[in-house]
Each structure stands twice: as C-alpha cells, then as structure tokens.
Design a protein around this motif. Structure first.
Motif, PDB file in Angstrom:
ATOM      1  N   ALA A   1       0.848  -1.204   0.000  1.00 21.52           N
ATOM      2  CA  ALA A   1       0.000   0.000   0.000  1.00 21.52           C
ATOM      3  C   ALA A   1       0.881   1.251   0.000  1.00 21.52           C
ATOM      4  CB  ALA A   1      -0.891  -0.011   1.227  1.00 21.52           C
ATOM      5  N   GLN A   2       0.484   2.230  -0.829  1.00 20.09           N
ATOM      6  CA  GLN A   2       1.214   3.486  -0.886  1.00 20.09           C
ATOM      7  C   GLN A   2       0.292   4.595  -0.420  1.00 20.09           C
ATOM      8  OE1 GLN A   2       2.344   3.919  -4.964  1.00 20.09           O
ATOM      9  NE2 GLN A   2       4.115   2.592  -4.764  1.00 20.09           N
ATOM     10  N   ASP A   3       0.881   5.584   0.231  1.00 21.93           N
ATOM     11  CA  ASP A   3       0.045   6.712   0.629  1.00 21.93           C
ATOM     12  C   ASP A   3      -0.193   7.623  -0.574  1.00 21.93           C
ATOM     13  OD1 ASP A   3       2.395   8.032   0.303  1.00 21.93           O
ATOM     14  OD2 ASP A   3       2.607   8.694   2.373  1.00 21.93           O
ATOM     15  N   GLN A   4      -1.066   8.599  -0.414  1.00 19.86           N
ATOM     16  CA  GLN A   4      -1.487   9.467  -1.514  1.00 19.86           C
ATOM     17  C   GLN A   4      -0.315  10.235  -2.115  1.00 19.86           C
ATOM     18  OE1 GLN A   4      -4.411   9.212  -2.648  1.00 19.86           O
ATOM     19  NE2 GLN A   4      -4.447  10.878  -4.121  1.00 19.86           N
ATOM     20  N   ARG A   5       0.610  10.682  -1.300  1.00 17.43           N
ATOM     21  CA  ARG A   5       1.753  11.468  -1.778  1.00 17.43           C
ATOM     22  C   ARG A   5       2.640  10.636  -2.710  1.00 17.43           C
ATOM     23  NH1 ARG A   5       7.004  12.187  -0.294  1.00 17.43           N
ATOM     24  NH2 ARG A   5       7.881  14.232  -0.615  1.00 17.43           N
ATOM     25  N   GLU A   6       2.920   9.395  -2.329  1.00 13.14           N
ATOM     26  CA  GLU A   6       3.753   8.530  -3.166  1.00 13.14           C
ATOM     27  C   GLU A   6       3.062   8.213  -4.495  1.00 13.14           C
ATOM     28  OE1 GLU A   6       4.882   5.074  -0.962  1.00 13.14           O
ATOM     29  OE2 GLU A   6       6.210   6.189   0.362  1.00 13.14           O
ATOM     30  N   ALA A   7       1.754   8.007  -4.468  1.00 17.12           N
ATOM     31  CA  ALA A   7       1.016   7.733  -5.694  1.00 17.12           C
ATOM     32  C   ALA A   7       1.066   8.945  -6.628  1.00 17.12           C
ATOM     33  CB  ALA A   7      -0.425   7.372  -5.374  1.00 17.12           C
ATOM     34  N   HIS A   8       0.921  10.142  -6.058  1.00 18.08           N
ATOM     35  CA  HIS A   8       0.985  11.367  -6.860  1.00 18.08           C
ATOM     36  C   HIS A   8       2.395  11.545  -7.425  1.00 18.08           C
ATOM     37  CE1 HIS A   8       0.056  15.361  -8.272  1.00 18.08           C
ATOM     38  NE2 HIS A   8       1.119  15.827  -7.621  1.00 18.08           N
ATOM     39  N   LEU A   9       3.393  11.288  -6.622  1.00 16.95           N
ATOM     40  CA  LEU A   9       4.779  11.409  -7.058  1.00 16.95           C
ATOM     41  C   LEU A   9       5.068  10.424  -8.197  1.00 16.95           C
ATOM     42  CD1 LEU A   9       7.490  12.803  -6.489  1.00 16.95           C
ATOM     43  CD2 LEU A   9       7.993  10.965  -4.886  1.00 16.95           C
ATOM     44  N   GLU A  10       4.564   9.220  -8.077  1.00 15.51           N
ATOM     45  CA  GLU A  10       4.750   8.210  -9.119  1.00 15.51           C
ATOM     46  C   GLU A  10       4.064   8.638 -10.420  1.00 15.51           C
ATOM     47  OE1 GLU A  10       6.476   4.986 -10.731  1.00 15.51           O
ATOM     48  OE2 GLU A  10       6.790   5.674  -8.679  1.00 15.51           O
ATOM     49  N   HIS A  11       2.874   9.220 -10.303  1.00 16.16           N
ATOM     50  CA  HIS A  11       2.161   9.707 -11.481  1.00 16.16           C
ATOM     51  C   HIS A  11       2.964  10.817 -12.175  1.00 16.16           C
ATOM     52  CE1 HIS A  11      -1.039  11.016 -14.114  1.00 16.16           C
ATOM     53  NE2 HIS A  11      -0.886  12.246 -13.646  1.00 16.16           N
ATOM     54  N   GLU A  12       3.506  11.742 -11.410  1.00 19.35           N
ATOM     55  CA  GLU A  12       4.305  12.832 -11.974  1.00 19.35           C
ATOM     56  C   GLU A  12       5.572  12.292 -12.640  1.00 19.35           C
ATOM     57  OE1 GLU A  12       3.626  16.096 -12.264  1.00 19.35           O
ATOM     58  OE2 GLU A  12       1.648  15.612 -11.462  1.00 19.35           O
ATOM     59  N   LYS A  13       6.165  11.292 -12.033  1.00 15.70           N
ATOM     60  CA  LYS A  13       7.374  10.677 -12.585  1.00 15.70           C
ATOM     61  C   LYS A  13       7.054  10.020 -13.935  1.00 15.70           C
ATOM     62  CE  LYS A  13      10.769   7.264 -11.029  1.00 15.70           C
ATOM     63  NZ  LYS A  13      11.098   6.366  -9.921  1.00 15.70           N
ATOM     64  N   GLU A  14       5.955   9.293 -14.022  1.00 14.56           N
ATOM     65  CA  GLU A  14       5.542   8.665 -15.271  1.00 14.56           C
ATOM     66  C   GLU A  14       5.240   9.706 -16.345  1.00 14.56           C
ATOM     67  OE1 GLU A  14       2.316   5.993 -14.523  1.00 14.56           O
ATOM     68  OE2 GLU A  14       3.515   4.770 -13.144  1.00 14.56           O
ATOM     69  N   GLN A  15       4.610  10.804 -15.958  1.00  8.10           N
ATOM     70  CA  GLN A  15       4.306  11.885 -16.895  1.00  8.10           C
ATOM     71  C   GLN A  15       5.595  12.492 -17.447  1.00  8.10           C
ATOM     72  OE1 GLN A  15       1.336  12.755 -18.016  1.00  8.10           O
ATOM     73  NE2 GLN A  15       2.109  14.420 -19.277  1.00  8.10           N
ATOM     74  N   ALA A  16       6.564  12.711 -16.581  1.00  7.00           N
ATOM     75  CA  ALA A  16       7.849  13.274 -17.015  1.00  7.00           C
ATOM     76  C   ALA A  16       8.542  12.322 -17.991  1.00  7.00           C
ATOM     77  CB  ALA A  16       8.733  13.541 -15.808  1.00  7.00           C
TER      78      ALA A  16
END
Length: 166
Positions: free
Chosen positions: A106-121
């Motif tokens: 399980a990941q918290d909301q911040r890590e999920a958002h960070l992962e999404h931004e990383k994939e976008q980059a």
C-alpha cells in the motif's frame, strides 16, 4: 543527466586530441597542399630535397607520438566513460526492480501522486531518451575514432609523399 551524454574525454586527452588533429591537418597541408617548407627563416635554415624528406619523416614520427598518446589516454577515458554508463544502467535497473517488487504494498497518496508525476515526465522525455544511444555512438565516433583515422591518414600521406613508389 545520462552518463552517455557527458564529455567522455579528460582534459589531458582533449589536449592530445587537439594537437593530433592540428598536426595531422598540417601534415596533409604539407603533402596535398604543396606547402612543404623549404626554408625556416627564423632559424636561418634552408632544406634541400633530402632534408625535406628527413623533415617529413621526423614530422611523421611526431605525429605517431601524438597518435599514440591520444590513443592511450582515450582508451583509458573510454573505459571510465563506459563504466559510468554501466553503473548508471545497473542503478536504474535496481531501482526498477525495487519499484516492481514493492509496488504491491500500500502506498500513501503522496507517493502515488509522485509516481504519477514521474511517469508523466518520462512520457514527455521519451523522444529524447530514444536519441540518447545514437547520440552517444555518434559522439564516441567523433571523439575517439575520427582523430585516430585523421592521424593515421596524415602519417600514411606523409610517408607515401616522402617515399613515393616508383
């Protein structure tokens, strides 16, 4: 920044490369340009035909020295450069494996958002990432192979000019 795109030559190798290329072009100019010196006014020396041949041989020996020096330094730099690339690859592969292995937790909301931004980059960077390998190869050819080829060509030109086949 990718290790494949950083400057692969040390300052010492770059100086040897510069001297090798400069003297190689001078050697080609002497032979193909018909600009073989007959007189060194600053030294008060005039060269006869035999002395010109000796001058060319000594010039070729000097070129051989710079070619050898560049080759030795460049091989060392090439090994260091390739090692950095390998280490970067291992680091990114380890990171990807760790991300895959621990992604089921399980990941918290911040890590999920960070992962999404990383994939976008990465999606935006994808075209540039694809150009990394061909650019790296082109740079390796330009930095390592071209000076050696020019140096060898100049040495061979000088030798064949000094000792023409009859």
């Amino acid at each position: 920044m990718s290790a494949t795109l950083v400057d692969p030559l040390s300052e010492v190798s770059r100086k040897e490369r510069r001297m090798l290329l400069g003297l190689s072009m001078l050697g080609v100019f002497f032979t193909h340009g018909g600009a073989l010196p007959t007189k060194f006014t600053t030294l008060g020396v005039e060269l006869s035909a035999g002395e010109q041949k000796t001058f060319l041989v000594l010039f070729a020996v000097g070129l051989l020295y710079f070619l050898s020096a560049f080759f030795i330094y460049a091989i060392s730099d090439f090994i260091v450069w390739r090692r950095k690339i390998m280490e970067e690859y291992i680091e990114s592969a380890t990171e990807a494996i760790n991300d895959f292995m621990y992604s089921s937790q399980a990941q918290d909301q911040r890590e999920a958002h960070l992962e999404h931004e990383k994939e976008q980059a990465w999606r935006e960077y994808r075209i540039w990432a694809k150009l990394t390998k061909p650019t790296s190869l082109l740079r390796a050819l330009f930095e390592f192979v071209l000076p050696v080829a020019v140096g060898l060509y100049s040495i061979l030109t000088i030798v064949f000019y000094a000792y023409p086949r009859t």
